[in-house]
Scaffold this motif. Sequence first.
Motif, mmCIF file in Angstrom:
data_model
loop_
_atom_site.group_PDB
_atom_site.id
_atom_site.type_symbol
_atom_site.label_atom_id
_atom_site.label_comp_id
_atom_site.label_asym_id
_atom_site.label_seq_id
_atom_site.Cartn_x
_atom_site.Cartn_y
_atom_site.Cartn_z
ATOM 1 N N UNK A 190 -9.252 107.014 -3.906
ATOM 2 C CA UNK A 190 -9.893 106.015 -3.047
ATOM 3 C C UNK A 190 -9.480 106.211 -1.595
ATOM 4 N N UNK A 191 -8.201 106.480 -1.362
ATOM 5 C CA UNK A 191 -7.714 106.680 0.010
ATOM 6 C C UNK A 191 -8.227 107.974 0.618
ATOM 7 N N UNK A 192 -8.378 109.015 -0.186
ATOM 8 C CA UNK A 192 -8.841 110.294 0.355
ATOM 9 C C UNK A 192 -10.330 110.255 0.692
ATOM 10 N N UNK A 193 -11.072 109.367 0.058
ATOM 11 C CA UNK A 193 -12.504 109.237 0.354
ATOM 12 C C UNK A 193 -12.773 108.148 1.389
ATOM 13 N N UNK A 194 -11.729 107.471 1.812
ATOM 14 C CA UNK A 194 -11.900 106.422 2.809
ATOM 15 C C UNK A 194 -12.530 105.179 2.246
ATOM 16 N N UNK A 195 -12.556 105.045 0.920
ATOM 17 C CA UNK A 195 -13.163 103.882 0.286
ATOM 18 C C UNK A 195 -12.078 103.021 -0.326
#
Length: 95
Positions: free
Chosen positions: A86-91
């Motif tokens: 989630x953090x790596x996709x900015x979501x």
Amino acid sequence: MSQVIIFPRGQLTELDRARMDEVGIVAVEADNPEQVVITAPGVPLAGADDLMLSALHAVVECGFGSAATEFAKELRRRLTTRETQANSHGAGDRA
């Protein structure tokens, strides 16, 4: 938390209210806006995810070998992977 704005009574149209509602603004009308008191809740120091991951970390790191520990290790692995993705996709969506 929504932003709250106090307006003098009669200043807003229904269209104004609808537009503000769409962007998360709570519009309040009052006869004496300067006398309105707003109480905003405080922001918690840690969210539910923080508490869960901290508890799992403690169980995993304590070093006891059991079914409970294996469960905690697997749950921690899954939640950490989900959080990283989630953090790596900015979501922020973790559903």
